[in-house]
Motif scaffolding. Structure first.
Motif, PDB file in Angstrom:
ATOM      1  N   ALA A   1      56.295  52.428   2.321  1.00  0.00           N
ATOM      2  CA  ALA A   1      55.529  53.684   2.369  1.00  0.00           C
ATOM      3  C   ALA A   1      56.080  54.602   3.455  1.00  0.00           C
ATOM      4  N   SER A   2      56.433  54.015   4.597  1.00  0.00           N
ATOM      5  CA  SER A   2      56.983  54.826   5.687  1.00  0.00           C
ATOM      6  C   SER A   2      58.340  55.409   5.309  1.00  0.00           C
ATOM      7  N   LYS A   3      59.177  54.585   4.699  1.00  0.00           N
ATOM      8  CA  LYS A   3      60.497  55.074   4.329  1.00  0.00           C
ATOM      9  C   LYS A   3      60.406  56.201   3.303  1.00  0.00           C
ATOM     10  N   VAL A   4      59.506  56.055   2.362  1.00  0.00           N
ATOM     11  CA  VAL A   4      59.317  57.104   1.358  1.00  0.00           C
ATOM     12  C   VAL A   4      58.837  58.387   2.032  1.00  0.00           C
ATOM     13  N   ALA A   5      57.881  58.243   2.934  1.00  0.00           N
ATOM     14  CA  ALA A   5      57.319  59.423   3.594  1.00  0.00           C
ATOM     15  C   ALA A   5      58.377  60.139   4.430  1.00  0.00           C
ATOM     16  N   VAL A   6      59.114  59.367   5.207  1.00  0.00           N
ATOM     17  CA  VAL A   6      60.129  59.977   6.076  1.00  0.00           C
ATOM     18  C   VAL A   6      61.235  60.619   5.233  1.00  0.00           C
ATOM     19  N   ALA A   7      61.615  59.940   4.163  1.00  0.00           N
ATOM     20  CA  ALA A   7      62.648  60.506   3.285  1.00  0.00           C
ATOM     21  C   ALA A   7      62.172  61.829   2.698  1.00  0.00           C
ATOM     22  N   ALA A   8      60.917  61.867   2.291  1.00  0.00           N
ATOM     23  CA  ALA A   8      60.369  63.097   1.699  1.00  0.00           C
ATOM     24  C   ALA A   8      60.433  64.242   2.703  1.00  0.00           C
ATOM     25  N   LEU A   9      59.959  63.991   3.914  1.00  0.00           N
ATOM     26  CA  LEU A   9      59.914  65.040   4.928  1.00  0.00           C
ATOM     27  C   LEU A   9      61.322  65.485   5.327  1.00  0.00           C
ATOM     28  N   LYS A  10      62.184  64.519   5.585  1.00  0.00           N
ATOM     29  CA  LYS A  10      63.509  64.877   6.068  1.00  0.00           C
ATOM     30  C   LYS A  10      64.322  65.613   5.019  1.00  0.00           C
ATOM     31  N   PHE A  11      64.298  65.093   3.804  1.00  0.00           N
ATOM     32  CA  PHE A  11      65.133  65.739   2.796  1.00  0.00           C
ATOM     33  C   PHE A  11      64.610  67.125   2.451  1.00  0.00           C
ATOM     34  N   ALA A  12      63.298  67.287   2.498  1.00  0.00           N
ATOM     35  CA  ALA A  12      62.724  68.611   2.222  1.00  0.00           C
ATOM     36  C   ALA A  12      63.275  69.622   3.221  1.00  0.00           C
ATOM     37  N   ASP A  13      63.466  69.188   4.446  1.00  0.00           N
ATOM     38  CA  ASP A  13      64.007  70.087   5.461  1.00  0.00           C
ATOM     39  C   ASP A  13      65.518  70.214   5.343  1.00  0.00           C
ATOM     40  N   LEU A  14      66.189  69.086   5.199  1.00  0.00           N
ATOM     41  CA  LEU A  14      67.654  69.090   5.265  1.00  0.00           C
ATOM     42  C   LEU A  14      68.325  69.777   4.076  1.00  0.00           C
ATOM     43  N   GLN A  15      67.616  69.958   2.985  1.00  0.00           N
ATOM     44  CA  GLN A  15      68.278  70.628   1.867  1.00  0.00           C
ATOM     45  C   GLN A  15      68.363  72.136   2.077  1.00  0.00           C
TER      46      GLN A  15
ATOM     47  N   THR B   1      51.648  62.062   4.500  1.00  0.00           N
ATOM     48  CA  THR B   1      52.668  61.795   3.489  1.00  0.00           C
ATOM     49  C   THR B   1      52.736  60.305   3.176  1.00  0.00           C
ATOM     50  N   ARG B   2      52.584  59.496   4.218  1.00  0.00           N
ATOM     51  CA  ARG B   2      52.615  58.049   4.028  1.00  0.00           C
ATOM     52  C   ARG B   2      51.470  57.607   3.120  1.00  0.00           C
ATOM     53  N   GLU B   3      50.314  58.240   3.310  1.00  0.00           N
ATOM     54  CA  GLU B   3      49.150  57.884   2.495  1.00  0.00           C
ATOM     55  C   GLU B   3      49.412  58.207   1.018  1.00  0.00           C
ATOM     56  N   LYS B   4      50.064  59.340   0.786  1.00  0.00           N
ATOM     57  CA  LYS B   4      50.414  59.680  -0.601  1.00  0.00           C
ATOM     58  C   LYS B   4      51.379  58.648  -1.176  1.00  0.00           C
ATOM     59  N   ALA B   5      52.274  58.168  -0.327  1.00  0.00           N
ATOM     60  CA  ALA B   5      53.236  57.164  -0.777  1.00  0.00           C
ATOM     61  C   ALA B   5      52.521  55.860  -1.120  1.00  0.00           C
ATOM     62  N   ARG B   6      51.535  55.499  -0.293  1.00  0.00           N
ATOM     63  CA  ARG B   6      50.781  54.266  -0.579  1.00  0.00           C
ATOM     64  C   ARG B   6      50.098  54.363  -1.930  1.00  0.00           C
ATOM     65  N   GLU B   7      49.460  55.501  -2.175  1.00  0.00           N
ATOM     66  CA  GLU B   7      48.779  55.697  -3.458  1.00  0.00           C
ATOM     67  C   GLU B   7      49.760  55.512  -4.607  1.00  0.00           C
ATOM     68  N   ARG B   8      50.913  56.109  -4.426  1.00  0.00           N
ATOM     69  CA  ARG B   8      51.915  56.030  -5.485  1.00  0.00           C
ATOM     70  C   ARG B   8      52.373  54.585  -5.708  1.00  0.00           C
ATOM     71  N   LEU B   9      52.550  53.879  -4.614  1.00  0.00           N
ATOM     72  CA  LEU B   9      52.995  52.488  -4.719  1.00  0.00           C
ATOM     73  C   LEU B   9      51.935  51.628  -5.397  1.00  0.00           C
ATOM     74  N   HIS B  10      50.677  51.935  -5.113  1.00  0.00           N
ATOM     75  CA  HIS B  10      49.609  51.179  -5.774  1.00  0.00           C
ATOM     76  C   HIS B  10      49.611  51.451  -7.273  1.00  0.00           C
ATOM     77  N   GLU B  11      49.853  52.717  -7.634  1.00  0.00           N
ATOM     78  CA  GLU B  11      49.941  53.061  -9.058  1.00  0.00           C
ATOM     79  C   GLU B  11      51.017  52.229  -9.751  1.00  0.00           C
ATOM     80  N   GLN B  12      52.112  52.000  -9.040  1.00  0.00           N
ATOM     81  CA  GLN B  12      53.194  51.196  -9.608  1.00  0.00           C
ATOM     82  C   GLN B  12      52.849  49.707  -9.529  1.00  0.00           C
ATOM     83  N   SER B  13      51.683  49.444  -8.956  1.00  0.00           N
ATOM     84  CA  SER B  13      51.222  48.081  -8.659  1.00  0.00           C
ATOM     85  C   SER B  13      52.292  47.262  -7.936  1.00  0.00           C
TER      86      SER B  13
END
Length: 609
Positions: A456-470, A430-442
């Motif tokens: 990248a870590s915060k984005v990844a952790v937020a994605a995983l946690k919120f996906a579960d917590l909802q 997930t972190r790797e996907k976040a990095r890619e996205r951040l690079h796209e935003q330059s």
RNA sequence: GCGCCCGUAGCUCAACCGGAUAGAGCAUCCGCCUUCUAAGCGGACGGUUGCAGGUUCGAGUCCUGCCGGGCGCGCCA
């Protein structure tokens, strides 16, 4: 300072009382029809049934009394007797100013704090965390934070699985594959103690990493199923470890330390931190006296060579199918197996002793066991035994179960290869996907390498946690990798993005010397945002009562969404000074509540993304 | 065999002591960046809430039965 919902509820209750109908029914809720009203009360319908009057008549009389309330811009009756309430802009503005001025963003604390232990996570020696640990950690951590924020004194305990049969298995596996370690262990066993002179030799244990243990354990567990001789050897080793034989104990200490160190790091990366890392081994010494105590209280019964505590009440029974297929009427729940026929303590024994240990260390009002729903029967048995023995008062022990993460086949999730997905691998993907996205935003061009990784870590952790917590914790759900690492729509990154937008706005405002001022609500997007902010305390209380973080997750999403709509509809810095000041205050209040709520969900926010 | 949980839009999930027109996101389609971060906003499409009864002025929600799925039921934890 109460929220609008509560304040209006009191007003409606007073009107009910004045009309001579039961005021306890005068509950006000957010409107189901936002096109018609902000809040509604359905109380007239229920009251009509109770006092035998026409609901519309009651509603009309109550509405007449409410019409003078300056906080309401309109009071209308609809349908069979709904009372629809619209809040005056001035009252909304007042509430917004109060929330903005409140460090807790509108959340109350409880009048009577309790002492609470949250038992969650469920880590074990030699086992790296896999996706199955995600729910236990995330939900437990969020409950811990919610309880603490509401005012309780809360301890989070990892309840480390570091004792028992697996330890014997692991000792056997390590000795079979590491001759140097086996030799050291035997030598220490023979001498019966570890002396200062052994310090250097113990270094060989340090070569054992968590990876080694993780690789050794599964085949050993598998072998024990079919290989009676191996299983018996592991049992014997378990018993010798539990009698603290020097060599085995030294080896076990390495198991425990290397695992705990790695797990603390992994949990921390997930935003999960425990106050206690008490292990099952820590209560080992309590078990002997506890068994004696149970015996003294005449709760222990011999049964088929084992010693049990019967927990069924007044001869509760239930048909039960035996191993040979026959069905008999048997007591229910099953008894707690305290001492096995081989004389060893069992899972439930340790759990019972843990209650004693916790009672001694922290005089709790409540212990929340945030553990897989499949353990429900087990906890029912342990809790009953604890109540019978007087180790806790009825109702002080609660199992908050959660469903399993299933694959698309409806069975507990496995990777395509058939194995378990390691939590670290999931986070890194997930972190790797976040990095890619951040690079796209330059974004990489503007921030340091360290900050980039942190985002990248915060984005990844937020994605995983919120996906579960909802999801509501009690139900199982289907784990979909794409959904868990998705950044758009109702996701963790969406929430972070809204926070980042506010922060960006406020940075810019500071640069332009624009200052916040009193809130003056006007636009519908402003009204909606204030109404969303107002619902914070109710969501928290509900999440607390139901032990269901998804309620807070839903609220957080609504606030973020209301903010995003407001952002799109209402220019802020370009607005005339008084409006700009008002909207900056709204932005500040939104930021504080979003960050608070996300923190309670265990999600940290970056400054930009 | 007995018990617990679940079944809601194509998919993944919500739904506040039973209440109005069952909501989100994804997917599909159509709009919106010369203005504060478009990871966004607006709109369209999408439902016999597994089936059949019952209680109620009113049921996704409560009761009964059935169908389908998951899990559990003492010497692992």
């Amino acid at each position: 300072m109460s929220d609008l919902k509560t304040a209006l509820g009191e007003a409606v209750a007073a009107a009910f009382a004045a009309e001579g109908v039961p005021a306890d029914l005068a509950r006000v809720t957010p409107s189901d029809r936002p096109d018609l009203a902000d809040f509604q009360s359905n109380g007239a319908l229920a009251a009509a049934k109770r006092v035998g009057k026409n609901p519309r008549e009651i509603a009309t009389a109550v509405a007449e009394r409410l019409k003078g309330d300056p906080r309401l811009s309109s009071v209308e009756i609809a349908g069979p007797g709904f009372i629809n309430l619209k809040v005056a802009d001035a009252a909304l503005s007042d509430r917004a100013n109060a929330v903005a001025a409140d460090p807790r963003a509108g959340a109350e604390t409880m009048a009577v704090p309790r002492r609470v232990i949250v038992d969650y996570g469920g880590p074990n020696v030699a086992k790296e965390m896999h996706v199955g640990h995600l729910r236990a950690s995330i939900i437990g951590e969020s409950l811990k934070r919610i309880y603490r924020f509401r005012g309780d004194e809360v301890i989070g305990d990892a309840h480390f699985g570091d004792w028992g049969f697996q330890m014997g298995l692991l000792i056997a596996a390590v000795c079979d594959t590491h001759p140097a370690i086996a030799e050291l262990v035997e030598d220490l066993n023979a001498r019966g103690e570890v002396t200062e002179a052994d310090k250097g030799r113990l270094a060989v244990l340090a070569t054992l990493g968590l990876d080694d243990l993780g690789a050794l354990y599964p085949p050993a567990a598998e072998r024990a199923k079919g290989d009676v001789e191996f299983r018996n050897r592991a049992r014997r080793l378990t018993a010798e470890l539990q009698s603290k034989k020097a060599g085995y104990y030294a080896l076990w200490e390495r198991f425990r330390d290397v695992t705990r160190e790695a797990l603390i790091r992994d949990f921390h990366a997930l935003g999960v931190d425990f106050d206690w890392w008490k292990g099952e081994s820590d209560v080992e010494d309590l078990i002997g006296p506890m068994v004696a105590d149970l015996d003294a209280k005449a709760l222990l019964v011999d049964d088929q060579g084992a010693r049990i505590v019967r927990v069924d009440r007044n001869g509760e029974t239930r048909p039960k199918k035996l191993a040979d297929g026959t069905v008999v009427e048997a007591p229910w729940p099953d008894p707690l197996l305290v001492v096995s026929s081989e004389g060893s303590a069992m899972y439930g024994t340790t759990d019972l002793a843990t209650i004693l240990d916790r009672r001694r260390a922290f005089d709790f009002d409540l212990v929340i066991y945030c553990v897989d729903q499949r353990q429900a029967d087990h906890f029912e048995i342990v809790f009953r035994a604890a109540y019978l023995a007087g180790y806790a008062d009825e109702g002080q022990l609660i199992h908050v179960g959660f469903g399993t993460m299933n694959g698309t086949d409806g069975k507990p999730f496995k990777t395509r290869a058939g194995g378990v997905l390691k939590l670290n691998d999931l986070i890194e993907m997930t972190r790797e996907k976040a990095r890619e996205r951040l690079h796209e935003q330059s974004l990489g061009e503007d921030v340091s390498a360290d900050e980039f990784e942190e985002i990248a870590s915060k984005v990844a952790v937020a994605a995983l946690k919120f996906a579960d917590l909802q999801n509501f914790r009690g139900t199982s759900y289907i784990f979909d990798l794409d959904r868990f690492s998705s950044f758009e729509g109702k996701t963790g990154p969406y929430l972070l993005y809204q926070v980042v937008r506010v922060k960006s706005l406020l940075r810019r405002a500071a640069g332009e010397a624009a200052r916040p001022g009193p809130v003056i609500v006007g636009e519908s997007a402003e009204r909606d945002l204030v109404l969303a902010l107002d619902a914070f305390d109710a969501a928290l209380a509900d999440a607390y009562d139901k032990k269901a973080p998804n309620i807070l997750a839903e609220h957080t999403y609504r606030v973020a969404q209301a903010w995003s709509k407001f952002w799109a509809a209402c220019p802020i810095l370009q607005a005339e000074p008084a409006v700009c000041a008002s909207r900056l205050t709204l932005a500040t209040a939104t930021l504080r509540q979003l960050e608070l709520a996300l923190d309670l969900l265990g999600i940290a926010t970056p400054d930009r993304m």
